[in-house]
Design a protein around this motif. Structure first.
Motif, short mmCIF file in Angstrom:
data_model
loop_
_atom_site.label_atom_id
_atom_site.label_comp_id
_atom_site.label_asym_id
_atom_site.label_seq_id
_atom_site.Cartn_x
_atom_site.Cartn_y
_atom_site.Cartn_z
N GLN A 61 34.80 40.28 -4.38
CA GLN A 61 35.20 38.88 -4.46
C GLN A 61 34.92 38.13 -3.15
O GLN A 61 34.45 36.99 -3.18
N LEU A 62 35.22 38.75 -2.02
CA LEU A 62 34.98 38.10 -0.73
C LEU A 62 33.50 37.83 -0.50
O LEU A 62 33.12 36.74 -0.07
N ALA A 64 31.16 37.62 -2.83
CA ALA A 64 30.72 36.63 -3.81
C ALA A 64 31.12 35.22 -3.39
O ALA A 64 30.43 34.24 -3.71
N ALA A 65 32.23 35.11 -2.65
CA ALA A 65 32.71 33.81 -2.19
C ALA A 65 32.00 33.33 -0.93
O ALA A 65 32.28 32.24 -0.44
N GLY A 66 31.11 34.15 -0.37
CA GLY A 66 30.33 33.72 0.78
C GLY A 66 30.59 34.44 2.08
O GLY A 66 29.98 34.10 3.10
N ALA A 67 31.47 35.42 2.09
CA ALA A 67 31.70 36.18 3.32
C ALA A 67 30.40 36.87 3.72
O ALA A 67 29.66 37.37 2.87
N LYS A 68 30.11 36.88 5.00
CA LYS A 68 28.90 37.54 5.50
C LYS A 68 29.15 39.04 5.70
O LYS A 68 28.29 39.86 5.42
N THR A 69 30.34 39.36 6.21
CA THR A 69 30.70 40.74 6.52
C THR A 69 32.18 40.93 6.23
O THR A 69 32.98 40.02 6.43
N VAL A 70 32.54 42.12 5.75
CA VAL A 70 33.94 42.47 5.52
C VAL A 70 34.25 43.70 6.37
O VAL A 70 33.53 44.70 6.31
N ASP A 92 30.81 53.22 -4.67
CA ASP A 92 29.75 52.42 -5.30
C ASP A 92 29.70 51.02 -4.71
O ASP A 92 28.62 50.48 -4.46
N CYS A 93 30.87 50.44 -4.46
CA CYS A 93 30.94 49.12 -3.84
C CYS A 93 30.33 49.14 -2.44
O CYS A 93 29.57 48.25 -2.07
N LEU A 94 30.68 50.18 -1.66
CA LEU A 94 30.12 50.28 -0.30
C LEU A 94 28.61 50.43 -0.33
O LEU A 94 27.91 49.87 0.53
N GLU A 95 28.09 51.16 -1.28
CA GLU A 95 26.64 51.31 -1.42
C GLU A 95 26.00 50.00 -1.86
O GLU A 95 24.95 49.61 -1.36
N ARG A 96 26.65 49.33 -2.81
CA ARG A 96 26.12 48.06 -3.34
C ARG A 96 26.06 47.01 -2.23
O ARG A 96 25.17 46.17 -2.21
N HIS A 97 27.02 47.07 -1.32
CA HIS A 97 27.10 46.08 -0.24
C HIS A 97 26.79 46.71 1.12
O HIS A 97 27.31 46.26 2.15
N ALA A 98 25.94 47.73 1.14
CA ALA A 98 25.59 48.39 2.40
C ALA A 98 25.07 47.36 3.39
O ALA A 98 24.30 46.48 3.04
N GLY A 99 25.53 47.48 4.61
CA GLY A 99 25.11 46.53 5.63
C GLY A 99 25.98 45.30 5.70
O GLY A 99 25.72 44.39 6.48
N ARG A 100 27.05 45.25 4.87
CA ARG A 100 27.95 44.09 4.89
C ARG A 100 29.41 44.48 5.00
O ARG A 100 30.27 43.61 5.06
N VAL A 101 29.70 45.78 5.01
CA VAL A 101 31.09 46.26 5.05
C VAL A 101 31.21 47.32 6.14
O VAL A 101 30.38 48.22 6.22
N VAL A 102 32.26 47.21 6.96
CA VAL A 102 32.54 48.19 8.01
C VAL A 102 33.89 48.84 7.70
O VAL A 102 34.86 48.15 7.39
N LEU A 103 33.93 50.17 7.77
CA LEU A 103 35.18 50.92 7.61
C LEU A 103 35.61 51.49 8.96
O LEU A 103 34.78 51.72 9.83
N GLY A 104 36.89 51.76 9.07
CA GLY A 104 37.45 52.23 10.32
C GLY A 104 37.50 53.74 10.47
O GLY A 104 37.61 54.48 9.51
N ALA A 105 37.41 54.16 11.71
CA ALA A 105 37.61 55.55 12.12
C ALA A 105 38.56 55.49 13.31
O ALA A 105 38.79 54.43 13.89
#
Length: 187
Positions: A61-62, A64-70, A92-105
């Motif tokens: 949703q984010l 699709a609403a125009g967010a560049k990165t999550v 699947d979502c992370l793969e679909r939006h690869a390069g636009r989502v960062v997860l924490g470690a």
């Protein structure tokens, strides 16, 4: 009261999990008919931690609403045993939006002989495979404070072993900038 205050950046939106989010029905955050009509709200209406399907929906949703990165500032080091199908949907979502989502470690210090060694707690490999070098979609979700609890400096890269140059990991800020500039590589 420490440091210089800077104006908020209108381009940055923080979506948080608060008490009302954790108790949708009792906090009047959502109407019963809204919960009934929405699978993500139904999943959120259960005990935390939620199915990762919720995060997949929010990311979709984010973006699709125009967010560049999550940037997801939650640690997910293990599979969600209660909702394994949610892990698959999130992956699947992370793969679909690869390069636009960062997860924490996070780093955990442990005693080794006479010294201390840092161990990285990565996201569950069922979400993002990790190894060395670290995937650009993973960043350290932590900052070092001085003895008085104040953050006075930061770095963008943490070198874990000087003898192994590939043993390094970006912070959230650096990972966010890296995927932002390398977005074309993931398209």
């Amino acid at each position: 009261t420490y440091g210089r205050k800077t104006p908020a950046d209108a381009e940055v939106v923080v979506l948080g999990i608060d008490e009302a989010t954790l108790d949708l029905e009792n906090a009047s955050s959502a109407f019963p008919e809204d919960i009934e009509a929405s699978r993500p709200l139904q999943l959120m209406n259960r005990l935390f931690p939620w199915s990762r399907e919720v995060y997949a929906h929010v990311i979709d949703q984010l973006l699709a609403a125009g967010a560049k990165t999550v940037v997801v500032d939650l640690l997910m080091p293990a599979a969600n045993e209660e909702f394994p199908e949610g892990d698959a949907l999130f992956r699947d979502c992370l793969e679909r939006h690869a390069g636009r989502v960062v997860l924490g470690a996070e780093l955990a210090a442990r005693q080794v002989g006479q010294g201390v060694s840092d161990t990285v707690h990565f996201p569950h490999p069922g979400l993002i495979e990790h190894g060395w070098p670290v995937d650009d979609r993973i960043g350290l979700a932590m900052y070092a404070t001085d003895d008085d609890g104040v953050i006075r400096r930061t770095s963008f890269l943490r070198q874990l072993d000087a003898r192994l140059p590939e043993r390094q990991i970006h912070t959230f800020a650096a990972a966010t900038l890296t995927i932002g500039t390398n977005r074309a590589l993931y398209s």
